[in-house]
Design an enzyme around this catalytic site. Structure first.
Site, mmCIF file in Angstrom:
data_model
loop_
_atom_site.group_PDB
_atom_site.id
_atom_site.type_symbol
_atom_site.label_atom_id
_atom_site.label_comp_id
_atom_site.label_asym_id
_atom_site.label_seq_id
_atom_site.Cartn_x
_atom_site.Cartn_y
_atom_site.Cartn_z
ATOM 1 N N ASP A 210 22.423 23.116 -33.282
ATOM 2 C CA ASP A 210 23.490 22.230 -32.820
ATOM 3 C C ASP A 210 23.304 21.775 -31.360
ATOM 4 O OD1 ASP A 210 24.857 22.398 -35.282
ATOM 5 O OD2 ASP A 210 25.834 24.259 -34.678
ATOM 6 N N HIS B 277 18.601 21.607 -38.286
ATOM 7 C CA HIS B 277 18.891 21.354 -36.875
ATOM 8 C C HIS B 277 19.449 22.602 -36.205
ATOM 9 C CE1 HIS B 277 22.800 20.853 -38.844
ATOM 10 N NE2 HIS B 277 23.375 21.071 -37.665
ATOM 11 N N ARG C 3 34.686 23.964 -37.365
ATOM 12 C CA ARG C 3 33.780 24.652 -36.446
ATOM 13 C C ARG C 3 34.328 24.723 -35.037
ATOM 14 N NH1 ARG C 3 28.186 21.771 -35.137
ATOM 15 N NH2 ARG C 3 28.766 21.708 -32.949
ATOM 16 N N HIS D 74 19.919 25.461 -38.959
ATOM 17 C CA HIS D 74 20.642 25.514 -40.223
ATOM 18 C C HIS D 74 20.609 24.173 -40.938
ATOM 19 C CE1 HIS D 74 23.551 24.571 -37.044
ATOM 20 N NE2 HIS D 74 24.214 23.865 -37.939
HETATM 21 O O1 LIG Z 1 28.797 22.237 -43.319
HETATM 22 C C1 LIG Z 1 28.108 23.200 -43.003
HETATM 23 O O2 LIG Z 1 27.955 24.161 -43.746
HETATM 24 C C2 LIG Z 1 27.404 23.249 -41.669
HETATM 25 C C3 LIG Z 1 27.596 22.003 -40.896
HETATM 26 C C4 LIG Z 1 26.926 22.061 -39.557
HETATM 27 O O3 LIG Z 1 25.803 21.680 -39.398
HETATM 28 C C5 LIG Z 1 27.660 22.649 -38.428
HETATM 29 O O4 LIG Z 1 28.825 23.030 -38.593
HETATM 30 O O5 LIG Z 1 27.090 22.746 -37.349
HETATM 31 FE FE LIG Z 2 25.158 22.100 -37.367
#
Ligand SMILES: O=C(O)CCC(=O)C(=O)O
Ligand SMILES: [Fe+2]
Length: 304
Positions: free
Chosen positions: A102, A100, A270, A255
């Protein structure tokens, strides 16, 4: 470009670089921030090992690149830090083991995200990023010409039923509002990057259908285009250590967080930087078709 303030060590051939020689907890001058930004745009995802950031410093660093969102409606934020998504897998959030980009269902999807590793399993739990610009360049000419003409509806109407565990009362109420609000935005399938001018495929987990095609045609074509994004040559895989920071350009990547660590804890946090309205190759902009997505980036606005 060769930066003066740090060293760049590419991690894979087409995407990803480690930045060596920077302490992100220090106060960084505008010249360093500008070099970091250029490196981000060039390498699409950049990594900083062994940083001493805390939550406030992570937010302060993100703010150097733009406005940050006040969290996400379906992921709890860290108490006292509404800008930080607290991704504590297995405890408060579903694992992100799907490709995806984000939050593409809003009309101003994020410029980028900055993720900090808090607790990492002994083995497994790597994250993989894909370069959507080289994916576009890999398309044979007839497919590229086809993609150039397409627009896609992105939507948040995904399946919540499987989602999340153990939410606070307050968060459940907040989330219910979000779940009853469908956002749909029309984005170009080929997006011009606002800083590099590069063309990249702008699809990913939230695409529901391609305009002008049937559902089956859409699904087949999105799957075909997506197979270029996820070619191993267009990806980089990061083996996390606690203290690492990854910063990705959400306008030129997808990602996937690998779900291969069983019941071991994994916790990352994040911060998300607000982006601009995407532009297609014909100069037309993305368009919100359902929901007031200008409110999406602010929890206060949604909960109101
Ligand atoms: O947990 C992760 O490494 C990435 C998770 C994710 O998709 C994000 O933080 O946008
Ligand atoms: Fe993500």
């Amino acid at each position: 470009m060769s930066p003066k303030n740090f060293e760049i060590q590419p991690v894979a051939g087409r995407i990803g670089a480690e930045i060596v020689g920077i302490d992100l907890s220090a106060s960084l001058g505008d010249d360093i921030i500008s070099e970091i930004r250029q490196t981000l745009v060039q390498y699409k995802v950049i990594f900083f090992r062994n940083q001493q950031l805390d939550a406030s410093k992570q937010v302060a660093f993100a703010r150097r690149f733009g406005e940050v969102t006040t969290a996400h409606p379906t992921v709890p934020s860290l108490p006292g830090h509404s800008e930080i998504l607290d991704l504590d897998y297995g405890r408060n959030v579903n694992r992100a083991n799907h490709w995806h980009t984000d939050v593409t269902f809003v009309d101003r999807p994020p410029l980028g995200s900055i993720l900090r590793a808090i607790e990492i399993p002994l083995s497994g739990g790597d994250t993989v990023w894909a370069n959507t610009v080289t994916a576009y360049q890999d398309l044979p000419t007839p497919l590229r010409n086809l993609a150039d003409q397409l627009w896609a509806v992105h939507s948040n109407a995904y399946d919540y039923a499987a989602a999340t565990i153990d939410l606070s009362e307050e968060f459940r109420a907040y989330r219910a509002i979000f779940e009853s609000t469908v956002y749909e935005t029309l984005h170009p399938v080929v997006r011009i990057h606002p800083e590099s001018g590069e063309r990249g495929l702008y699809i990913g987990g939230f695409v529901r259908r391609l305009k002008g095609l049937s559902q089956t045609e859409s699904d087949d074509l999105v799957r075909l285009l997506q197979s270029y994004v996820t070619r191993l040559e267009n990806t980089v895989r990061w083996r996390w250590q606690e203290g690492d920071v990854a910063f990705w350009d959400n306008r030129a990547t997808q990602h996937y967080a690998s779900d291969d660590y069983g019941s071991q804890p994994r916790r990352v946090q994040r911060v998300t930087i607000v982006g601009d309205l995407p532009v297609g190759i014909d100069g037309k902009h993305s368009e919100a078709i359902k929901g007031d997505s200008s409110a999406y980036n602010r929890r206060e606005a949604i909960a109101a």
